[in-house]
Design an enzyme around this catalytic site. Structure first.
Site, PDB file in Angstrom:
ATOM      1  N   ASP A 123       0.401  -1.069   0.236  1.00  0.00           N
ATOM      2  CA  ASP A 123       0.090   0.511   0.122  1.00  0.00           C
ATOM      3  C   ASP A 123       0.471   1.182  -0.372  1.00  0.00           C
ATOM      4  O   ASP A 123       0.400   2.498   0.566  1.00  0.00           O
ATOM      5  CB  ASP A 123      -1.349  -0.418   1.368  1.00  0.00           C
ATOM      6  CG  ASP A 123      -2.061  -1.083   1.263  1.00  0.00           C
ATOM      7  OD1 ASP A 123      -2.990  -1.030  -0.227  1.00  0.00           O
ATOM      8  OD2 ASP A 123      -2.882  -2.206   2.018  1.00  0.00           O
ATOM      9  N   ASP A 182      -7.534  -5.013  -5.020  1.00  0.00           N
ATOM     10  CA  ASP A 182      -7.117  -3.678  -4.177  1.00  0.00           C
ATOM     11  C   ASP A 182      -6.126  -2.883  -5.299  1.00  0.00           C
ATOM     12  O   ASP A 182      -5.585  -1.372  -4.873  1.00  0.00           O
ATOM     13  CB  ASP A 182      -6.457  -2.931  -2.901  1.00  0.00           C
ATOM     14  CG  ASP A 182      -8.130  -3.859  -1.605  1.00  0.00           C
ATOM     15  OD1 ASP A 182      -8.473  -5.103  -2.558  1.00  0.00           O
ATOM     16  OD2 ASP A 182      -8.233  -3.205  -1.138  1.00  0.00           O
TER      17      ASP A 182
END
Length: 430
Positions: A123, A182
Site C-alpha cells: 500500500d 485493491d
C-alpha cells in the site's frame, strides 16, 4: 454488455437536465469546516483518522502512520487546495478558513519514514497520493520526488516475475503469494517514478501485474475475486477467495470499484485498449447489479434476508470517481453519458442517505469490513473520494461550485443506517 438503452437514455437525460441535479452537499461549507477541525485534532506524534468509532458514533479513531489509509487525510487537504483553486474563496463556501496546501504538506511529513516492511506492504501506492499531488504543484520538490521513488522501489521489490504480480499480503508460508484486487490502485506510483528516473522496468512491472490480474482476478461476467493466491515458485493459482466480502464466490463492492478505477487509470497511463475494455466490463457489472434504488451494497451477492445487507458509502464514492475517470476515455457522447449518468445515480444516493452533518466524518454508512463487524462508520477514504468527486465534476464542466447548505444547527441531523434496499432503518446512530 452495456446498460439497457431505455435506462441509458433516462440517465443521460437526468445528467443533462440541470446542474442543480447534483447534490448541493458536494460543496457544503461543512466540508472545509470538518476537515479543518480534524486537522487541528491530529495527535502528536502524528496519527491519522481511518474510520469512526462504533461505540462513540461519528468520532474519528486515529491510527499509526504504518496503516494503509494514512495517505488519505493528507491528500484530502490537497484536494481542498484544488477545490479552492477551482472554486475560489467566498463567504459561503468556507474555503478561506485555512491554507490547505500548507496543511497538506505538514500532514504528509508523517509519511516520509514509512517503508513496505513497517506494516503498509504493497500500500505504498496509497501512501504516495499526497506526494503525487505535491509534484503536480511543484515538480521540483525534492522531498516528494524522493518519497515517490522510494515507495516505487519498495513496491517493485514485492514483484515476483514467476507469478507476474506484486505481492499484497505477507504470509508465514513463503510459497503463499497473495494478491488482492485493491493492488491495482498502487500501480500508479511505479509510473510516476519511471517518469522521474527513466526506469522502464517499473512500467513493465505495472503492466505485467495488470495483465496477470485480468487473467486471474476477473470473472467472465466482469465481477471480481477479492484475493487470488499463487504458488510463488511456480506461479500457479492455488486459491481464489474473499477476505472482506460475503463469500469466496461473491463480489465485494469496494474491490470491484478499486478494479474499475485501477484499469481505467492503467488505460490513461498506457493507452492499452485491453485495460479500457476491462474497465468497461467491470463498470457494466457494477451498474447492472445495483439494486433498484441505486444504493451500493457492501457485497453485490450478500443476501437481503434475514437482515438487510449493509451499504458501503466508501465503495460508492470510489465508484463515482472510477466512472467519471472511465467516461473521460470514451470517444462517443453516448458512452460518456452512460458512465456519468451511473455516477450521478450513485452520488445522489450517497448524499441522500449518508451525509452526516453531526459526525466528524463527512459521510456515514461505510463498511470497513463486515466480516470484522466494522460497519456503519465514516471512512477517511470515503470522505476523500466524496470531495474529489465534486472537484472532478467541476473540472469536467458538469457542475458549478455551489451549495445551498450552511453549517447551521438546522442541518445537525443524526444520520440513520443505510441498507442496499434504500430504506432507512429505525435505529438512530446518535
Amino acid at each position: 454488455m452495456l446498460l439497457p438503452p431505455l435506462l441509458l437514455s433516462a440517465l443521460a437525460l437526468l445528467l443533462h437536465s440541470t446542474s442543480a441535479q447534483f447534490p448541493p452537499e458536494l460543496f457544503s461549507p461543512l466540508i472545509p469546516s470538518k476537515i479543518l477541525a480534524t486537522t487541528n485534532a491530529l495527535p502528536n506524534p502524528i496519527q491519522y483518522p481511518q474510520y469512526t468509532d462504533a461505540r462513540n458514533p461519528g468520532r474519528w479513531l486515529y491510527f499509526s502512520p504504518n496503516t494503509w489509509t494514512s495517505g488519505f487525510f493528507p491528500v484530502t487537504l490537497y484536494e481542498l487546495n484544488t477545490r479552492r483553486q477551482r472554486c475560489g474563496v467566498t463567504q459561503a463556501n468556507g474555503l478561506g478558513a485555512a491554507d490547505w496546501l500548507a496543511l497538506g504538506r505538514a500532514a504528509s511529513n508523517g509519511l516520509l519514514n514509512l517503508n513496505a516492511d513497517s506494516g503498509i506492504g504493497h500500500d505504498v501506492g496509497f501512501i504516495s497520493f499526497p506526494f503525487v499531488e505535491e509534484l503536480a504543484i511543484n515538480p521540483r520538490n525534492q522531498t516528494a520526488i524522493d518519497a515517490i521513488n522510494r515507495f516505487a522501489r519498495q513496491l517493485a521489490a514485492r514483484f515476483n516475475p514467476t507469478v507476474g504480480c506484486t505481492k499484497s499480503w505477507d504470509s508465514s508460508n513463503p510459497t503463499n503469494f497473495q494478491v488482492i484486487i485493491d493492488n491495482m490502485m498502487n500501480l500508479e506510483v511505479l509510473f510516476h517514478s519511471a517518469d522521474l528516473t527513466n526506469n522502464a522496468t517499473l512500467r513493465q512491472i505495472a503492466t505485467t501485474h495488470a495483465d496477470t490480474t485480468i487473467r486471474n482476478h476477473i470473472r467472465a461476467d466482469g465481477s471480481t475475486w477479492h484475493v487470488v493466491e499463487y504458488n510463488s515458485n511456480t506461479g500457479q493459482v492455488t486459491r481464489k477467495r474473499t477476505a472482506q466480502g460475503y463469500s469466496d464466490g461473491s463480489t465485494w463492492s469496494r474491490g470491484q470499484a478499486w478494479g474499475i478505477f485501477g484499469f481505467a487509470n492503467m488505460y490513461r497511463l498506457t493507452r492499452n485498449p485491453n485495460y479500457l475494455s476491462t474497465a468497461r466490463r467491470m463498470a457494466t457489472y457494477f451498474l447492472n447489479n445495483l439494486p433498484a434504488d441505486g444504493v451500493v451494497p457492501w457485497d453485490f451477492n450478500a443476501p437481503l434476508t434475514p437482515a438487510p445487507r449493509p451499504a458501503d458509502s466508501s465503495a460508492a464514492t470510489l465508484a463515482v470517481n472510477a466512472l467519471l475517470l472511465l467516461s473521460e476515455h470514451e470517444t462517443t457522447e453516448a458512452a460518456k453519458q452512460q458512465w456519468r449518468s451511473g455516477a450521478l445515480r450513485i452520488l445522489e444516493k450517497i448524499t441522500d442517505l449518508a451525509w452526516s452533518p453531526s459526525w466528524q466524518s463527512l459521510l456515514s454508512n461505510g463498511t470497513v469490513s463486515l466480516p470484522a463487524n466494522n460497519f456503519l462508520t465514516g471512512t477517511v477514504y470515503g470522505d476523500y473520494y466524496f470531495i474529489r468527486a465534486g472537484n472532478e465534476l467541476v473540472r469536467l464542466g458538469l457542475t458549478s461550485c455551489r451549495s445551498n447548505l450552511s453549517p447551521s444547527p438546522n442541518n445537525n441531523v443524526a444520520p440513520q443506517p443505510q441498507t442496499s434496499s434504500g430504506r432507512r432503518s429505525a435505529r438512530v446512530l446518535l
